[in-house]
Design an enzyme around this catalytic site. Sequence first.
Site: not given
Length: 155
Positions: A53, A60
């Site tokens: 992120c 992620d």
Amino acid sequence: MANQDIYANLTQLGGKTELPNSPEEAVLEKVPNPQAGTDYAVRFTAPEFTSLCPLTAQPDFAHIVIDYVPGDWLVESKSLKLYLGSFRNHGAFHEDCSVSIGKRLVELLAPKWLRVGAYWYPRGGIPIDVFYQTGPELPGVWIPDQGVPTYRGRG
């Protein structure tokens, strides 16, 4: 036996190669398509794709499926693996990562058709799926479903 001279420009295949620090530093390589006169589909699946992120630096995770109908070029698979791995420490939103992969491959290969399906695992309770496609599927080429089910949670 294939003419080995056509592979002389490859710099990563056949030896130890460090993971690039970023997608911008990653070197994607291509090889001539030995079946350039035939339309067919190629699929790469990266079920453990990771990025960060850009705001929180939290990881992620995504399941990415890349389908393409090659023209004159094929992507060399080790270079693709290293390119996708270079996102591991790269901060970008899901949409940016997903579309960037498609655009970079189009720039390198000039395929007849390309599709990227990026199925991101939930963060903040919301899964995000991102799809990039260069145009309609080619007539007469079998493009199978990407086979990644919609996120269901515990339902």
